[in-house]
Enzyme design. Structure first.
Site, PDB file in Angstrom:
ATOM      1  N   THR A  86      13.257  13.569  -9.182  1.00  0.00           N
ATOM      2  CA  THR A  86      13.930  12.581  -8.301  1.00  0.00           C
ATOM      3  C   THR A  86      15.253  12.630  -7.945  1.00  0.00           C
ATOM      4  O   THR A  86      16.309  12.741  -8.738  1.00  0.00           O
ATOM      5  CB  THR A  86      13.566  11.247  -9.030  1.00  0.00           C
ATOM      6  OG1 THR A  86      12.197  11.277  -9.605  1.00  0.00           O
ATOM      7  CG2 THR A  86      13.591   9.933  -8.224  1.00  0.00           C
ATOM      8  N   ARG A  98      -1.980  10.236  -8.493  1.00  0.00           N
ATOM      9  CA  ARG A  98      -1.133   9.974  -9.628  1.00  0.00           C
ATOM     10  C   ARG A  98       0.232   9.246  -9.185  1.00  0.00           C
ATOM     11  O   ARG A  98       0.715  10.071  -8.316  1.00  0.00           O
ATOM     12  CB  ARG A  98      -1.033  11.073 -10.420  1.00  0.00           C
ATOM     13  CG  ARG A  98       0.051  10.994 -11.669  1.00  0.00           C
ATOM     14  CD  ARG A  98       1.482  11.411 -11.352  1.00  0.00           C
ATOM     15  NE  ARG A  98       2.362  11.408 -12.541  1.00  0.00           N
ATOM     16  CZ  ARG A  98       3.735  11.576 -12.197  1.00  0.00           C
ATOM     17  NH1 ARG A  98       4.270  11.510 -11.029  1.00  0.00           N
ATOM     18  NH2 ARG A  98       4.596  11.607 -13.416  1.00  0.00           N
ATOM     19  N   VAL A  99       0.840   8.546  -9.949  1.00  0.00           N
ATOM     20  CA  VAL A  99       2.092   7.921  -9.441  1.00  0.00           C
ATOM     21  C   VAL A  99       2.873   7.776 -10.828  1.00  0.00           C
ATOM     22  O   VAL A  99       2.648   7.386 -11.865  1.00  0.00           O
ATOM     23  CB  VAL A  99       1.873   6.240  -8.973  1.00  0.00           C
ATOM     24  CG1 VAL A  99       3.290   5.838  -8.676  1.00  0.00           C
ATOM     25  CG2 VAL A  99       1.232   6.277  -7.667  1.00  0.00           C
ATOM     26  N   GLY A 100       4.215   8.330 -10.580  1.00  0.00           N
ATOM     27  CA  GLY A 100       5.258   8.223 -11.779  1.00  0.00           C
ATOM     28  C   GLY A 100       6.181   7.017 -11.686  1.00  0.00           C
ATOM     29  O   GLY A 100       5.822   5.929 -11.209  1.00  0.00           O
ATOM     30  N   ASP A 101       7.041   7.168 -12.333  1.00  0.00           N
ATOM     31  CA  ASP A 101       8.113   6.114 -12.560  1.00  0.00           C
ATOM     32  C   ASP A 101       8.969   5.671 -11.380  1.00  0.00           C
ATOM     33  O   ASP A 101       9.494   4.346 -11.259  1.00  0.00           O
ATOM     34  CB  ASP A 101       9.162   6.440 -13.746  1.00  0.00           C
ATOM     35  CG  ASP A 101       9.753   7.805 -13.256  1.00  0.00           C
ATOM     36  OD1 ASP A 101       9.263   8.672 -13.004  1.00  0.00           O
ATOM     37  OD2 ASP A 101      11.138   7.470 -13.145  1.00  0.00           O
ATOM     38  N   THR A 105      15.087  10.182 -14.006  1.00  0.00           N
ATOM     39  CA  THR A 105      14.322  11.257 -13.600  1.00  0.00           C
ATOM     40  C   THR A 105      13.890  11.934 -14.527  1.00  0.00           C
ATOM     41  O   THR A 105      14.331  11.965 -15.666  1.00  0.00           O
ATOM     42  CB  THR A 105      15.427  12.071 -12.446  1.00  0.00           C
ATOM     43  OG1 THR A 105      14.803  13.221 -12.468  1.00  0.00           O
ATOM     44  CG2 THR A 105      16.582  12.171 -13.249  1.00  0.00           C
ATOM     45  N   GLY A 106      12.683  12.711 -14.340  1.00  0.00           N
ATOM     46  CA  GLY A 106      12.049  13.275 -15.480  1.00  0.00           C
ATOM     47  C   GLY A 106      10.611  13.132 -15.463  1.00  0.00           C
ATOM     48  O   GLY A 106      10.055  12.601 -14.226  1.00  0.00           O
ATOM     49  N   GLY A 139       7.433  11.212 -15.413  1.00  0.00           N
ATOM     50  CA  GLY A 139       7.412   9.450 -15.012  1.00  0.00           C
ATOM     51  C   GLY A 139       6.629   9.039 -16.278  1.00  0.00           C
ATOM     52  O   GLY A 139       6.844   7.922 -16.332  1.00  0.00           O
TER      53      GLY A 139
END
Ligand code: GLY
Length: 297
Positions: A142, A170-173, A193-194, A196
């Site tokens: 990110t 799929r959704v991350g952070d 960032t990383g 999620g």
């Protein structure tokens, strides 16, 4: 106190170097955050954000973005959108509403189309080839930018194409307020960032802001949020990097990676590439040797 800005990864350096000029031309904080993020979104060389981002398991690029205004605590976010040229602009436009601040997938695309945001086919030939060969490299993710203007107003923006080969949907952070980003001008801002899933389990951006609320500066808050979370999960290996900026203008960064590059504006509004060294738990300024040896974005 001067203008303050911090952003993730070396990929943000080039546009951060232009901020000094943007400030002379009286760009607002929101415009500067958007400009830095858009430069990364538009660059096909960066394979974890925007155009050229690596696709999901069906070969489709799905993008997430978020934006938060630290004065009003208004936020906007989108997730799982396809073929939107600049997700950050769609996300930041959503801070205006009292409701409908976070739109996902087809609904978010419908909104973007109604409002006239530019569309673009986001899968590049290079990304398609990587998908076909399932080659994973340069998987940093990110782009996050946190800023504080001369009046003390703060804001944060983030944008990503998320994990390579993720399950469709799929959704991350990144678009999740409190996980991928949080900002309160009375306290400070933070972004992550990383991976999620790891970040969401700890609501790490909200955790950093809460530590700053308790009086820790940005650096101590990043460290406390990361290390107390890692302890809680029995030091399982994680890929997490964090940045923060407190209301007093102090920067912070912390990471589980050996090297996590990030960019700050110094007191002369010059961009400086910094590195959080995970093994040594300290920040250094990137020199020519480091830049020549660094393989990532
Ligand atoms: N940190 C971005 C993601 O996991 O999608």
């Amino acid at each position: 106190m001067g203008y303050k800005l911090i952003s993730t990864w070396k990929m943000s350096y080039r546009k951060m170097s232009e901020v000094k000029e943007m400030l002379k031309r009286k760009y607002s904080l929101q415009e500067i955050i958007e400009a830095v993020i858009m430069a990364v979104e538009d660059n096909p060389d960066f394979q974890s954000v925007g155009y050229g981002g690596l696709p999901n398991s069906e070969g489709i690029v799905e993008l997430d973005a978020g934006y938060m205004d630290g004065d009003s605590l208004a936020f906007g976010a989108i997730s799982g959108v396809r073929n939107i040229k600049n997700p950050i602009l769609v996300a930041s436009s959503l801070i205006k509403g009292k409701t409908n601040n976070y739109l996902t997938a087809r609904g978010a695309e419908k909104y973007a189309k109604e409002k006239g945001f530019k569309s673009r086919r986001m899968l590049t030939e290079k990304a398609r080839e990587k998908y076909q060969n399932r080659v994973k490299e340069n998987s940093h993710d990110t782009i996050c930018v946190i800023g504080r203007d001369l009046n003390g107003s703060m804001a944060v923006g983030v944008s990503t194409s998320g994990l390579f080969m993720k399950h469709p949907g799929r959704v991350g952070d990144s678009p999740i307020i409190g996980s991928g980003y949080y900002c309160d001008s009375q306290i400070g801002g933070a972004a992550a960032t990383g991976i999620g899933e790891d970040i969401m389990r700890g609501c790490l951006s909200a955790a950093i802001v809460n530590y700053m609320r308790q009086g820790l500066n940005a650096q101590k808050a990043c460290q406390e949020a990361l290390f107390s979370y890692l302890k809680r999960v029995n030091n399982e290996p994680k890929a997490i990097s964090l940045i923060a900026l407190d209301k007093d203008g102090n920067y912070g960064a912390c990471s589980t990676l050996p090297d996590f590059p990030f960019v700050i504006l110094d007191e002369n509004n010059q961009a400086r590439l910094m590195v959080y060294r995970g093994q040594e738990k300290r920040i250094i300024e990137a020199d020519e040797n480091w830049i020549n040896s660094y393989q990532g974005d």
